[in-house]
Each structure stands twice: as C-alpha cells, then as structure tokens.
Design a protein around this motif. Structure first.
Motif, PDB file in Angstrom:
ATOM      1  N   PRO A  28      57.250  34.039  39.685  1.00 56.08           N
ATOM      2  CA  PRO A  28      56.068  33.609  40.591  1.00 56.08           C
ATOM      3  C   PRO A  28      55.692  34.482  41.380  1.00 56.08           C
ATOM      4  N   GLU A  29      56.990  34.955  42.268  1.00 57.54           N
ATOM      5  CA  GLU A  29      56.365  35.400  43.453  1.00 57.54           C
ATOM      6  C   GLU A  29      55.001  36.552  43.440  1.00 57.54           C
ATOM      7  N   SER A  30      55.123  37.389  41.715  1.00 56.20           N
ATOM      8  CA  SER A  30      54.564  38.955  41.375  1.00 56.20           C
ATOM      9  C   SER A  30      52.692  37.931  41.253  1.00 56.20           C
ATOM     10  N   ARG A  31      52.510  37.703  41.009  1.00 54.13           N
ATOM     11  CA  ARG A  31      51.581  37.078  40.519  1.00 54.13           C
ATOM     12  C   ARG A  31      50.500  36.517  41.385  1.00 54.13           C
ATOM     13  N   PHE A  32      48.993  37.788  40.720  1.00 56.87           N
ATOM     14  CA  PHE A  32      48.153  37.430  42.049  1.00 56.87           C
ATOM     15  C   PHE A  32      46.497  37.318  40.831  1.00 56.87           C
ATOM     16  N   ARG A  33      45.244  36.941  41.729  1.00 55.79           N
ATOM     17  CA  ARG A  33      43.984  36.977  40.724  1.00 55.79           C
ATOM     18  C   ARG A  33      43.219  37.242  42.128  1.00 55.79           C
ATOM     19  N   ALA A  34      42.285  37.580  41.205  1.00 59.28           N
ATOM     20  CA  ALA A  34      41.149  37.329  41.779  1.00 59.28           C
ATOM     21  C   ALA A  34      39.770  37.298  40.932  1.00 59.28           C
ATOM     22  N   PRO A  35      38.925  37.182  41.672  1.00 60.01           N
ATOM     23  CA  PRO A  35      37.505  36.874  40.597  1.00 60.01           C
ATOM     24  C   PRO A  35      36.728  37.726  40.682  1.00 60.01           C
ATOM     25  N   THR A  36      36.151  37.909  39.108  1.00 64.44           N
ATOM     26  CA  THR A  36      35.345  38.366  38.036  1.00 64.44           C
ATOM     27  C   THR A  36      34.134  37.996  38.247  1.00 64.44           C
ATOM     28  N   GLY A  37      33.696  37.789  36.852  1.00 67.07           N
ATOM     29  CA  GLY A  37      32.339  37.082  36.580  1.00 67.07           C
ATOM     30  C   GLY A  37      31.321  37.542  36.219  1.00 67.07           C
ATOM     31  N   ALA A  38      30.034  37.412  35.660  1.00 63.52           N
ATOM     32  CA  ALA A  38      29.506  37.403  35.220  1.00 63.52           C
ATOM     33  C   ALA A  38      28.032  38.617  36.904  1.00 63.52           C
TER      34      ALA A  38
END
Length: 304
Positions: A27-37
């Motif tokens: 869990p401590e390694s999980r990162f996200r960022a937006p993408t999108g059209a």
C-alpha cells in the motif's frame, strides 16, 4: 521476496505500485496521477515517470526488484512496446516500454494490454483460480477484456486479443472512437451510458450520480443501466459461443453501479444461450477490487 514494479495506464489515470510474488500490492508504494483525453503527450509521459519513480523510491532496503510489468489500455503493439490508448488521443504509437526501461536499466520490462493483465490476475489470485477458460473484463471509462484458454493467456500476435469492447452489438448504432459503429464500448462504458441518459433528459453528469439515481428509482437512470447490461449480455453471450468460456469476471468502476447490473447481464445471456456449452458460463464480479490491474501487470514479471 522479489518485488515487481507494476504500472497500469488507462484512460482516466496511471497507477504504479510494488507487488510481491503472491500478488499483494504494497500500500505504501501505490501512487496515481490523472491521464485523460485532454492531456498532451509530455504531461502523460511525466505522469508515468512520476508515479513509477515514487513507487520505486519505496523499495524496502535489501529487497530485490525483479522487473517492471505494464498493463495499458489498447490498442497496443506488444512487439515494439508501443501503446495507442483509444481514449487518450495524444498517444499514438507511444514507446511506453522503452520509457520505463530507462528507469530500470538491465531489468526485464514487459507490456500487455490491461484487459489481459486483469484476466491473468483473476486466474492467479482472483475469481478465476482453478478455471482454465475465462475472460476478465473491465467496464469503466472504456470496456476491455482478455482471454485465458486452456490455462494459458492469449495475447494474440499484436497483443490485442480479447478486445471485447470493440465487438459490435446488434440494435445499436452509436459511433465509436475506433471508427466502428455499435461497438460495445460506445454503448456500455460508463461515460457513454451517462451520455445516453443525458440525451433522454437526465440532469446528472457522472457515473456515480447515475448509479445513485438508479438506486433512487429514477426511470431514465434505470433505463440507461438496463441498456448497458443488455449490451454487455449480448456481447458476452457471443464471446462465450466463440471461445467456450467457463467464467467471465467483470471489474471496473462502472461495473459496480448496481449489483442488479449482473442480473441484467445474466438474464440477457440466458435468452441467447441456445446451447448448453454457452449456458454453462458463470458471470461474476471481480474478486480483486481495485488491485486487479496492478496484480496482473506484476504477474507479467512474477509468472513470466
């Protein structure tokens, strides 16, 4: 215990995490960022580098990094490692595998379509354990899928086998971004279901709002989600007849709009199951919650 860096690139977000050889996401390694059209190519590349670098920075002292597994929305070209996600127009033939290879020199980096990664994860640690003929499927910003037949993943020569979102479903004429007409994704994805509801006069704007309206008994919302379920059922009945499936496991944010969506899918399939080998298939929710895409991408490294 060796760890894999898993990267999941889709039409709404890119996510990265470290995953152990049992399929557990740290869990401590999980990162996200937006993408999108609306994102440009450099913004997308920076998002991928950002989440991958942050995940790698959490590698525990003394732990072995075994490699990088990538699941990407398609279409892809698995040989040269290129991705052209339909809902992300800034990337056409983007060298995603090469981009990530620069972060981990000398380590294996493997790419497959996200639908196949989800299917591998279901077969490995999810609803498909012990089942050798299955389809994994995601219903979200897009509609994707993958196939395991005879116990073996089936990516096809280009990596695009299982692309069920671009099977045409009868009785619908919506244009699809792929250039086709009446594709399942153009009818039954979350955004397209919302668009249809709005054309009928519904005033909301998101899949979450549509799900809430369905539960509240709004007639347009109910018609929209029932329409989505019928289209999914049509496509899955055809896929089962083609591939002799035993199980279909469905995940993705819009698949959770209401538990009744699965009832609608099953009833639609039952009406089209002319043979016992089609009627036998079970359609179930994913057993992996939101971890499936990352676990499946990591499996490209851990399972080889």
């Amino acid at each position: 215990m060796p760890l894999a860096l898993a990267v999941d690139f889709g039409g709404t977000k890119v996510e990265a995490a470290l995953v152990d050889e049992n399929g557990a996401v740290l869990p401590e390694s999980r990162f996200r960022a937006p993408t999108g059209a609306a994102s440009d190519s450099q913004t997308l590349a920076d998002a991928v580098d950002g989440v991958a670098t942050r995940a790698l920075a959490t590698l525990p002292a003394g732990a072995e990094l075994a490699g990088v597994g990538i699941g990407s929305a398609g279409p892809i070209e698995v040989g040269p490692g290129l991705v052209s996600p339909l809902n992300v127009p800034a990337w056409r033939g983007h060298p995603l595998r090469t981009q990530l290879e620069t972060l981990v020199p000398g380590l294996p980096v493997r790419l497959q379509m996200d639908g196949l990664c989800i299917t591998i994860a279901e077969h490995w640690i999810g609803a498909g354990r012990g089942i050798d003929n299955l389809m994994g499927m995601v219903v979200s910003t897009g509609v994707g899928g993958g196939l395991i037949l005879g116990g073996r993943p089936q990516p096809g020569p280009t990596g695009n086998a299982g692309h069920i979102g671009h099977i045409e479903v009868g009785g619908y004429d919506e244009p699809c971004l792929c250039g086709g007409t009446g594709c399942l994704e153009a009818v039954a994805s979350g955004p397209k279901t919302v668009e249809w509801a709005r054309r009928q006069g519904w005033q909301g704007s998101t899949g979450e709002e549509l799900a809430a309206a369905y539960e509240a008994g709004d007639q347009i919302a109910r018609a929209a989600i029932e329409r989505c379920g019928r289209a999914l059922g049509q496509a899955l009945a055809s896929a089962t007849a083609l591939a002799d499936l035993e199980l279909i496991a469905i995940g993705g944010g819009f698949s959770k709009a209401t538990p009744e969506l699965f009832t609608i899918i099953r009833e639609t399939m039952a009406a089209r199951a002319g043979w016992d080998f089609v009627a036998k298939v079970r359609v179930v929710p994913s057993a992996l919650s939101g971890d499936g895409p990352l676990a499946g991408a990591a499996a490209l490294i851990h399972l080889g």
